[in-house]
Design a protein around this motif. Structure first.
Motif, PDB file in Angstrom:
ATOM      1  N   VAL A  66      36.244  42.114  35.217  1.00 30.86           N
ATOM      2  CA  VAL A  66      35.257  43.147  34.906  1.00 30.86           C
ATOM      3  C   VAL A  66      35.613  43.666  33.516  1.00 30.86           C
ATOM      4  CG1 VAL A  66      34.291  45.396  35.506  1.00 30.86           C
ATOM      5  CG2 VAL A  66      35.020  43.827  37.322  1.00 30.86           C
ATOM      6  N   ILE A  67      34.680  43.562  32.601  1.00 35.02           N
ATOM      7  CA  ILE A  67      34.865  44.036  31.230  1.00 35.02           C
ATOM      8  C   ILE A  67      33.753  45.032  30.937  1.00 35.02           C
ATOM      9  CG2 ILE A  67      35.000  43.371  28.784  1.00 35.02           C
ATOM     10  CD1 ILE A  67      37.226  42.161  30.526  1.00 35.02           C
ATOM     11  N   GLN A  68      34.123  46.184  30.383  1.00 34.39           N
ATOM     12  CA  GLN A  68      33.118  47.155  29.942  1.00 34.39           C
ATOM     13  C   GLN A  68      32.974  47.018  28.433  1.00 34.39           C
ATOM     14  OE1 GLN A  68      33.975  51.286  30.719  1.00 34.39           O
ATOM     15  NE2 GLN A  68      32.083  51.967  29.757  1.00 34.39           N
ATOM     16  N   VAL A  69      31.738  46.902  27.972  1.00 34.38           N
ATOM     17  CA  VAL A  69      31.442  46.700  26.552  1.00 34.38           C
ATOM     18  C   VAL A  69      30.279  47.589  26.127  1.00 34.38           C
ATOM     19  CG1 VAL A  69      32.274  44.293  26.535  1.00 34.38           C
ATOM     20  CG2 VAL A  69      29.880  44.774  27.077  1.00 34.38           C
ATOM     21  N   GLY A  70      29.945  47.521  24.857  1.00 30.57           N
ATOM     22  CA  GLY A  70      28.772  48.209  24.341  1.00 30.57           C
ATOM     23  C   GLY A  70      27.516  47.374  24.533  1.00 30.57           C
ATOM     24  N   ARG A  71      26.391  47.972  24.185  1.00 30.10           N
ATOM     25  CA  ARG A  71      25.082  47.337  24.399  1.00 30.10           C
ATOM     26  C   ARG A  71      24.957  45.982  23.705  1.00 30.10           C
ATOM     27  NH1 ARG A  71      20.009  50.671  22.488  1.00 30.10           N
ATOM     28  NH2 ARG A  71      21.579  51.026  20.913  1.00 30.10           N
ATOM     29  N   GLU A  72      25.391  45.885  22.455  1.00 29.16           N
ATOM     30  CA  GLU A  72      25.217  44.641  21.702  1.00 29.16           C
ATOM     31  C   GLU A  72      26.034  43.497  22.304  1.00 29.16           C
ATOM     32  OE1 GLU A  72      26.030  47.597  20.204  1.00 29.16           O
ATOM     33  OE2 GLU A  72      24.018  48.062  19.475  1.00 29.16           O
ATOM     34  N   ASP A  73      27.300  43.763  22.638  1.00 31.74           N
ATOM     35  CA  ASP A  73      28.130  42.722  23.252  1.00 31.74           C
ATOM     36  C   ASP A  73      27.587  42.326  24.621  1.00 31.74           C
ATOM     37  OD1 ASP A  73      29.992  42.334  21.174  1.00 31.74           O
ATOM     38  OD2 ASP A  73      31.186  44.042  21.838  1.00 31.74           O
ATOM     39  N   ALA A  76      24.527  40.038  24.156  1.00 31.09           N
ATOM     40  CA  ALA A  76      24.916  38.713  23.654  1.00 31.09           C
ATOM     41  C   ALA A  76      25.913  38.004  24.565  1.00 31.09           C
ATOM     42  CB  ALA A  76      25.512  38.869  22.251  1.00 31.09           C
ATOM     43  N   CYS A  77      26.344  38.662  25.653  1.00 31.78           N
ATOM     44  CA  CYS A  77      27.420  38.116  26.507  1.00 31.78           C
ATOM     45  C   CYS A  77      28.604  37.699  25.644  1.00 31.78           C
ATOM     46  CB  CYS A  77      26.923  36.937  27.344  1.00 31.78           C
ATOM     47  SG  CYS A  77      25.921  37.430  28.762  1.00 31.78           S
ATOM     48  N   ASN A  78      28.990  38.570  24.738  1.00 29.84           N
ATOM     49  CA  ASN A  78      30.082  38.285  23.804  1.00 29.84           C
ATOM     50  C   ASN A  78      31.431  38.470  24.499  1.00 29.84           C
ATOM     51  OD1 ASN A  78      31.786  37.942  21.664  1.00 29.84           O
ATOM     52  ND2 ASN A  78      31.064  39.719  20.502  1.00 29.84           N
ATOM     53  N   VAL A  79      31.915  37.425  25.159  1.00 31.77           N
ATOM     54  CA  VAL A  79      33.188  37.513  25.886  1.00 31.77           C
ATOM     55  C   VAL A  79      34.382  37.532  24.938  1.00 31.77           C
ATOM     56  CG1 VAL A  79      32.251  36.472  27.978  1.00 31.77           C
ATOM     57  CG2 VAL A  79      33.353  35.017  26.269  1.00 31.77           C
ATOM     58  N   GLN A  80      34.166  37.218  23.680  1.00 36.78           N
ATOM     59  CA  GLN A  80      35.250  37.226  22.688  1.00 36.78           C
ATOM     60  C   GLN A  80      35.354  38.557  21.949  1.00 36.78           C
ATOM     61  OE1 GLN A  80      37.343  34.675  22.613  1.00 36.78           O
ATOM     62  NE2 GLN A  80      36.082  33.702  24.177  1.00 36.78           N
ATOM     63  N   TRP A 104      27.853  49.326  30.332  1.00 39.83           N
ATOM     64  CA  TRP A 104      27.569  47.907  30.419  1.00 39.83           C
ATOM     65  C   TRP A 104      28.828  47.162  30.845  1.00 39.83           C
ATOM     66  CZ3 TRP A 104      25.967  51.057  26.419  1.00 39.83           C
ATOM     67  CH2 TRP A 104      24.582  51.188  26.246  1.00 39.83           C
ATOM     68  N   PHE A 105      28.686  46.279  31.846  1.00 41.56           N
ATOM     69  CA  PHE A 105      29.805  45.507  32.375  1.00 41.56           C
ATOM     70  C   PHE A 105      29.402  44.037  32.487  1.00 41.56           C
ATOM     71  CE2 PHE A 105      29.956  49.739  34.263  1.00 41.56           C
ATOM     72  CZ  PHE A 105      31.266  50.129  34.043  1.00 41.56           C
ATOM     73  N   PHE A 106      30.375  43.143  32.311  1.00 40.23           N
ATOM     74  CA  PHE A 106      30.159  41.741  32.645  1.00 40.23           C
ATOM     75  C   PHE A 106      31.486  41.080  32.967  1.00 40.23           C
ATOM     76  CE2 PHE A 106      29.968  41.384  27.838  1.00 40.23           C
ATOM     77  CZ  PHE A 106      31.134  40.648  27.635  1.00 40.23           C
ATOM     78  N   CYS A 107      31.377  39.871  33.539  1.00 43.23           N
ATOM     79  CA  CYS A 107      32.555  39.062  33.812  1.00 43.23           C
ATOM     80  C   CYS A 107      32.849  38.280  32.544  1.00 43.23           C
ATOM     81  CB  CYS A 107      32.295  38.112  34.981  1.00 43.23           C
ATOM     82  SG  CYS A 107      33.693  37.017  35.334  1.00 43.23           S
ATOM     83  N   SER A 108      34.131  38.289  32.108  1.00 41.44           N
ATOM     84  CA  SER A 108      34.486  37.622  30.848  1.00 41.44           C
ATOM     85  C   SER A 108      34.890  36.159  31.021  1.00 41.44           C
ATOM     86  CB  SER A 108      35.608  38.390  30.148  1.00 41.44           C
ATOM     87  OG  SER A 108      36.790  38.342  30.927  1.00 41.44           O
ATOM     88  N   VAL A 109      34.819  35.634  32.231  1.00 36.09           N
ATOM     89  CA  VAL A 109      35.082  34.205  32.420  1.00 36.09           C
ATOM     90  C   VAL A 109      33.945  33.451  31.724  1.00 36.09           C
ATOM     91  CG1 VAL A 109      35.255  32.342  34.127  1.00 36.09           C
ATOM     92  CG2 VAL A 109      36.353  34.563  34.572  1.00 36.09           C
ATOM     93  N   GLY A 111      30.870  31.549  30.632  1.00 37.79           N
ATOM     94  CA  GLY A 111      29.693  31.102  31.353  1.00 37.79           C
ATOM     95  C   GLY A 111      29.217  32.062  32.433  1.00 37.79           C
ATOM     96  N   HIS A 112      30.078  32.938  32.933  1.00 32.99           N
ATOM     97  CA  HIS A 112      29.682  33.821  34.033  1.00 32.99           C
ATOM     98  C   HIS A 112      28.654  34.864  33.589  1.00 32.99           C
ATOM     99  CE1 HIS A 112      33.161  32.919  37.032  1.00 32.99           C
ATOM    100  NE2 HIS A 112      32.731  31.822  36.428  1.00 32.99           N
ATOM    101  N   CYS A 113      28.872  35.495  32.455  1.00 34.88           N
ATOM    102  CA  CYS A 113      27.904  36.485  31.971  1.00 34.88           C
ATOM    103  C   CYS A 113      26.561  35.815  31.700  1.00 34.88           C
ATOM    104  CB  CYS A 113      28.433  37.176  30.713  1.00 34.88           C
ATOM    105  SG  CYS A 113      27.295  38.402  30.032  1.00 34.88           S
ATOM    106  N   ASP A 114      26.597  34.649  31.025  1.00 36.17           N
ATOM    107  CA  ASP A 114      25.354  33.923  30.743  1.00 36.17           C
ATOM    108  C   ASP A 114      24.628  33.530  32.026  1.00 36.17           C
ATOM    109  OD1 ASP A 114      25.533  33.969  27.913  1.00 36.17           O
ATOM    110  OD2 ASP A 114      27.003  32.337  27.980  1.00 36.17           O
ATOM    111  N   ASN A 115      25.372  33.412  33.126  1.00 34.29           N
ATOM    112  CA  ASN A 115      24.789  33.058  34.417  1.00 34.29           C
ATOM    113  C   ASN A 115      24.397  34.304  35.225  1.00 34.29           C
ATOM    114  OD1 ASN A 115      23.899  31.217  36.344  1.00 34.29           O
ATOM    115  ND2 ASN A 115      25.864  31.181  37.394  1.00 34.29           N
TER     116      ASN A 115
END
Length: 172
Positions: A66-73, A76-80, A104-109, A111-115
């Motif tokens: 679980v990664i918390q990021v800003g709107r732009e990341d 873009a699913c910017n895992v980097q 905003w949260f996504f998985c940083s593995v 392909g996971h965010c893009d999916n």
């Protein structure tokens, strides 16, 4: 006058405690947990997230993050990204909602965010405490209560106790 100030302080404390007592812990994804294609579930739709609530992300520890990021990341699913606002990896992560606004949260593995393994929520504030009621007209002093009120575990009970105590204090 001092008793009036103490009573108002007491009421403010009771409302603060009642606010905390009503905080929710949201299990992200309910029984399904944090998982692939999460964004397609509409899990956050219709929910009101408030300051003081928490999110609990549950997932297989070796499969997700679980990664918390800003709107732009997020968009873009910017895992980097080097702009992580938070990162959790335990598989049983609790995230406090400590201020109003979007999160905003996504998985940083890869392909996971893009999916679709991503979540955006809007946290609302707890609101201001209600204005104190005007001081009552002078009345004959009431007898003190026979026993001190006890506080229950419900918000309604705490507010009722606060009202009873305030009425007793203001009556003197």
């Amino acid at each position: 006058m001092a008793a009036h100030r103490q009573a108002l302080l007491f009421v403010a404390v009771v409302f603060a405690v009642a606010s905390l007592a009503s905080a929710m812990e949201w299990k992200v994804g309910d029984a399904g947990g944090w998982r692939a294609q999460f964004n397609k579930t509409g899990w956050a739709d219709g929910k009101t997230f408030r300051v003081g609530d928490t999110l609990r992300f549950m997932y297989p520890k070796d499969n997700h993050t679980v990664i918390q990021v800003g709107r732009e990341d997020f968009a873009a699913c910017n895992v980097q990204t080097n702009n992580k606002l938070g990162a959790w990896y335990s598989g049983n992560d609790v995230v406090p909602l400590d201020k109003p606004g979007k999160m905003w949260f996504f998985c940083s593995v890869p392909g996971h965010c893009d999916n679709g393994m991503k979540l955006v929520i809007d946290v609302v504030g707890t609101g201001a405490a209600p204005a104190p009621a005007p001081a009552p007209a002078p009345v004959e002093p009431a007898s003190p209560p026979s026993s001190a009120p006890t506080m229950g575990y419900t918000v309604g009970g705490a507010v009722a106790v606060a009202g009873a105590v305030l009425a007793s204090v203001l009556a003197f």
